[in-house]
Design a protein around this motif. Sequence first.
Motif, PDB file in Angstrom:
ATOM      1  N   VAL A  37       0.604  -1.082   0.007  1.00 46.40           N
ATOM      2  CA  VAL A  37       0.061  -0.141   0.087  1.00 46.40           C
ATOM      3  C   VAL A  37       0.738   1.155   0.135  1.00 46.40           C
ATOM      4  CG1 VAL A  37      -2.124  -1.042   0.926  1.00 46.40           C
ATOM      5  CG2 VAL A  37      -0.435  -0.278   2.441  1.00 46.40           C
ATOM      6  N   THR A  38       1.989   1.241  -0.755  1.00 46.35           N
ATOM      7  CA  THR A  38       3.021   2.264  -0.803  1.00 46.35           C
ATOM      8  C   THR A  38       2.616   3.029  -2.028  1.00 46.35           C
ATOM      9  OG1 THR A  38       4.537   1.084  -1.833  1.00 46.35           O
ATOM     10  CG2 THR A  38       4.805   1.142   0.447  1.00 46.35           C
ATOM     11  N   ARG A  39       3.217   4.258  -2.190  1.00 44.06           N
ATOM     12  CA  ARG A  39       2.783   5.064  -3.183  1.00 44.06           C
ATOM     13  C   ARG A  39       3.440   4.340  -4.446  1.00 44.06           C
ATOM     14  NH1 ARG A  39       4.254   9.000   0.488  1.00 44.06           N
ATOM     15  NH2 ARG A  39       2.153  10.075   1.281  1.00 44.06           N
ATOM     16  N   ASP A  40       4.718   3.521  -4.396  1.00 44.20           N
ATOM     17  CA  ASP A  40       5.255   3.220  -5.694  1.00 44.20           C
ATOM     18  C   ASP A  40       4.270   1.704  -6.074  1.00 44.20           C
ATOM     19  OD1 ASP A  40       7.289   4.401  -4.506  1.00 44.20           O
ATOM     20  OD2 ASP A  40       8.246   3.207  -3.473  1.00 44.20           O
ATOM     21  N   ASN A  41       3.493   1.434  -5.502  1.00 41.89           N
ATOM     22  CA  ASN A  41       2.574   0.397  -6.023  1.00 41.89           C
ATOM     23  C   ASN A  41       1.677   0.832  -6.926  1.00 41.89           C
ATOM     24  OD1 ASN A  41       1.451  -2.370  -6.579  1.00 41.89           O
ATOM     25  ND2 ASN A  41       0.515  -2.048  -4.573  1.00 41.89           N
ATOM     26  N   THR A  42       1.717   0.079  -8.334  1.00 39.09           N
ATOM     27  CA  THR A  42       0.574   0.663  -9.266  1.00 39.09           C
ATOM     28  C   THR A  42      -0.714  -0.155  -9.251  1.00 39.09           C
ATOM     29  OG1 THR A  42       1.484  -0.935 -10.913  1.00 39.09           O
ATOM     30  CG2 THR A  42       2.365   1.314 -10.823  1.00 39.09           C
ATOM     31  N   SER A  43      -0.569  -1.300  -8.494  1.00 39.69           N
ATOM     32  CA  SER A  43      -1.807  -2.343  -8.248  1.00 39.69           C
ATOM     33  C   SER A  43      -2.701  -1.735  -7.308  1.00 39.69           C
ATOM     34  CB  SER A  43      -1.623  -3.570  -7.950  1.00 39.69           C
ATOM     35  OG  SER A  43      -0.700  -4.117  -8.793  1.00 39.69           O
ATOM     36  N   PHE A  44      -2.314  -1.442  -6.201  1.00 46.77           N
ATOM     37  CA  PHE A  44      -3.030  -0.979  -5.240  1.00 46.77           C
ATOM     38  C   PHE A  44      -2.709   0.824  -4.922  1.00 46.77           C
ATOM     39  CE2 PHE A  44      -3.604  -5.235  -4.544  1.00 46.77           C
ATOM     40  CZ  PHE A  44      -4.986  -5.436  -4.278  1.00 46.77           C
ATOM     41  N   LYS A  45      -2.366   1.435  -5.759  1.00 42.90           N
ATOM     42  CA  LYS A  45      -2.213   2.815  -5.548  1.00 42.90           C
ATOM     43  C   LYS A  45      -3.445   3.640  -4.893  1.00 42.90           C
ATOM     44  CE  LYS A  45       0.344   6.368  -7.751  1.00 42.90           C
ATOM     45  NZ  LYS A  45       1.777   6.237  -7.019  1.00 42.90           N
ATOM     46  N   ALA A  46      -4.558   3.183  -4.979  1.00 39.41           N
ATOM     47  CA  ALA A  46      -5.611   3.743  -4.424  1.00 39.41           C
ATOM     48  C   ALA A  46      -5.675   3.740  -3.013  1.00 39.41           C
ATOM     49  CB  ALA A  46      -6.976   3.079  -4.846  1.00 39.41           C
ATOM     50  N   LEU A  47      -5.081   2.901  -2.614  1.00 42.25           N
ATOM     51  CA  LEU A  47      -4.886   2.651  -0.960  1.00 42.25           C
ATOM     52  C   LEU A  47      -3.505   3.395  -0.470  1.00 42.25           C
ATOM     53  CD1 LEU A  47      -6.027  -0.815  -0.349  1.00 42.25           C
ATOM     54  CD2 LEU A  47      -7.385   1.112  -0.441  1.00 42.25           C
ATOM     55  N   SER A  48      -2.666   4.007  -1.138  1.00 45.28           N
ATOM     56  CA  SER A  48      -1.739   4.870  -0.609  1.00 45.28           C
ATOM     57  C   SER A  48      -2.039   5.976  -0.215  1.00 45.28           C
ATOM     58  CB  SER A  48      -0.792   4.968  -1.769  1.00 45.28           C
ATOM     59  OG  SER A  48      -1.329   5.777  -2.780  1.00 45.28           O
ATOM     60  N   ASN A  49      -1.210   6.456   0.749  1.00 47.83           N
ATOM     61  CA  ASN A  49      -1.606   7.877   1.442  1.00 47.83           C
ATOM     62  C   ASN A  49      -1.241   9.026   0.492  1.00 47.83           C
ATOM     63  OD1 ASN A  49      -2.060  10.073   3.228  1.00 47.83           O
ATOM     64  ND2 ASN A  49      -0.995   9.141   5.085  1.00 47.83           N
ATOM     65  N   PRO A  50      -2.027   9.818   0.113  1.00 51.04           N
ATOM     66  CA  PRO A  50      -1.897  11.044  -0.747  1.00 51.04           C
ATOM     67  C   PRO A  50      -1.244  11.978  -0.240  1.00 51.04           C
ATOM     68  CG  PRO A  50      -4.206  10.956  -0.472  1.00 51.04           C
ATOM     69  CD  PRO A  50      -3.556   9.496   0.218  1.00 51.04           C
ATOM     70  N   PHE A  51      -1.142  12.204   1.242  1.00 50.14           N
ATOM     71  CA  PHE A  51      -0.853  13.097   1.974  1.00 50.14           C
ATOM     72  C   PHE A  51       0.538  13.212   2.535  1.00 50.14           C
ATOM     73  CE2 PHE A  51      -5.422  12.799   2.468  1.00 50.14           C
ATOM     74  CZ  PHE A  51      -5.881  14.149   2.149  1.00 50.14           C
ATOM     75  N   LYS A  52       1.415  13.557   1.715  1.00 51.97           N
ATOM     76  CA  LYS A  52       2.823  13.832   1.709  1.00 51.97           C
ATOM     77  C   LYS A  52       3.331  14.309   2.842  1.00 51.97           C
ATOM     78  CE  LYS A  52       3.358  12.344  -2.988  1.00 51.97           C
ATOM     79  NZ  LYS A  52       4.152  12.570  -4.282  1.00 51.97           N
ATOM     80  N   LEU A  53       4.506  14.088   3.542  1.00 50.59           N
ATOM     81  CA  LEU A  53       5.047  14.692   4.823  1.00 50.59           C
ATOM     82  C   LEU A  53       5.508  16.177   4.352  1.00 50.59           C
ATOM     83  CD1 LEU A  53       6.278  11.914   6.849  1.00 50.59           C
ATOM     84  CD2 LEU A  53       4.453  13.085   7.317  1.00 50.59           C
ATOM     85  N   ASN A  54       5.973  16.181   3.197  1.00 51.11           N
ATOM     86  CA  ASN A  54       6.588  17.205   2.399  1.00 51.11           C
ATOM     87  C   ASN A  54       5.709  18.414   2.077  1.00 51.11           C
ATOM     88  OD1 ASN A  54       6.019  15.947   0.035  1.00 51.11           O
ATOM     89  ND2 ASN A  54       7.866  16.130  -0.708  1.00 51.11           N
ATOM     90  N   TYR A  55       4.413  18.189   1.917  1.00 47.43           N
ATOM     91  CA  TYR A  55       3.489  19.133   1.709  1.00 47.43           C
ATOM     92  C   TYR A  55       3.505  20.292   2.747  1.00 47.43           C
ATOM     93  CZ  TYR A  55       0.651  16.324  -1.600  1.00 47.43           C
ATOM     94  OH  TYR A  55       0.398  15.361  -2.657  1.00 47.43           O
ATOM     95  N   GLU A  56       3.497  21.511   2.211  1.00 45.75           N
ATOM     96  CA  GLU A  56       3.640  22.843   2.884  1.00 45.75           C
ATOM     97  C   GLU A  56       2.895  22.819   4.237  1.00 45.75           C
ATOM     98  OE1 GLU A  56       4.961  26.484   4.273  1.00 45.75           O
ATOM     99  OE2 GLU A  56       5.797  25.111   2.575  1.00 45.75           O
ATOM    100  N   TYR A  57       1.417  22.341   4.017  1.00 45.39           N
ATOM    101  CA  TYR A  57       0.594  22.259   5.067  1.00 45.39           C
ATOM    102  C   TYR A  57       0.714  21.111   6.095  1.00 45.39           C
ATOM    103  CZ  TYR A  57      -2.153  19.105   2.232  1.00 45.39           C
ATOM    104  OH  TYR A  57      -2.345  17.975   1.431  1.00 45.39           O
ATOM    105  N   ILE A  58       1.441  20.236   5.783  1.00 45.80           N
ATOM    106  CA  ILE A  58       1.780  19.146   6.747  1.00 45.80           C
ATOM    107  C   ILE A  58       3.152  19.402   7.497  1.00 45.80           C
ATOM    108  CG2 ILE A  58       2.240  16.598   6.851  1.00 45.80           C
ATOM    109  CD1 ILE A  58       0.038  16.284   4.824  1.00 45.80           C
ATOM    110  N   LYS A  59       4.021  19.686   6.780  1.00 50.17           N
ATOM    111  CA  LYS A  59       5.271  19.959   7.457  1.00 50.17           C
ATOM    112  C   LYS A  59       5.828  18.949   8.395  1.00 50.17           C
ATOM    113  CE  LYS A  59       4.664  24.957   7.290  1.00 50.17           C
ATOM    114  NZ  LYS A  59       4.377  26.544   7.905  1.00 50.17           N
ATOM    115  N   ASN A  60       6.023  17.764   7.694  1.00 52.96           N
ATOM    116  CA  ASN A  60       6.673  16.775   8.297  1.00 52.96           C
ATOM    117  C   ASN A  60       5.902  16.311   9.904  1.00 52.96           C
ATOM    118  OD1 ASN A  60       8.407  16.194   6.771  1.00 52.96           O
ATOM    119  ND2 ASN A  60       9.828  17.899   7.495  1.00 52.96           N
ATOM    120  N   ASN A  61       4.660  16.559   9.860  1.00 50.81           N
ATOM    121  CA  ASN A  61       3.856  16.130  10.942  1.00 50.81           C
ATOM    122  C   ASN A  61       3.181  14.986  10.658  1.00 50.81           C
ATOM    123  OD1 ASN A  61       1.785  15.651  12.867  1.00 50.81           O
ATOM    124  ND2 ASN A  61       1.536  17.857  13.181  1.00 50.81           N
ATOM    125  N   LYS A  62       3.708  13.834  10.956  1.00 48.15           N
ATOM    126  CA  LYS A  62       2.803  12.515  10.551  1.00 48.15           C
ATOM    127  C   LYS A  62       1.799  12.225  10.976  1.00 48.15           C
ATOM    128  CE  LYS A  62       4.232   7.754   9.937  1.00 48.15           C
ATOM    129  NZ  LYS A  62       5.445   6.885   9.223  1.00 48.15           N
TER     130      LYS A  62
END
Length: 146
Positions: A37-62
């Motif tokens: 369920v990682t972003r690298d997987n193409t088969s189950f990309k729908a279950l990856s987390n689209p909210f990346k830690l490097n987004y400005e509004y998230i700022k490494n807040n897991k």
Amino acid sequence: MNQYFFKEKNPFEKRVRVLNEQTMIKLKPPNCYRVLVTRDNTSFKALSNPFKLNYEYIKNNKKLAIGLFHYWFTYMLEMPTQNTIKETFQKLLNKLINENQDIELVCNCKPDVCHADIIRECLINKAKKHHALMQDDTSEPMEIEY
């Protein structure tokens, strides 16, 4: 009196697991459906987390990234129209309930808190509800709809 006396055991708790991609045993157990369920997987990309830690509004807040995923994921599952997230989730739910397969969700985050924990809880809760409905009904397995 024992406080757990009336607590119903969820038969799906041990059947849905979250594993770390780097530390898991590569040979999967029999009767087990393993999903990356990682972003690298193409088969189950729908279950990856689209909210990346490097987004400005998230700022490494897991915790924020996981919280946003929880809100977004449950919203997508509750939408009245079909979408790829619902379809993918439904496929896993059918594997768990109708095909009686264990589910292993694999991500790079574990053992830390992970979006796969949210997916796991949703699978367990939905399977438990379905299991409770089927207790009185002994009919054939049915297609699960979320």
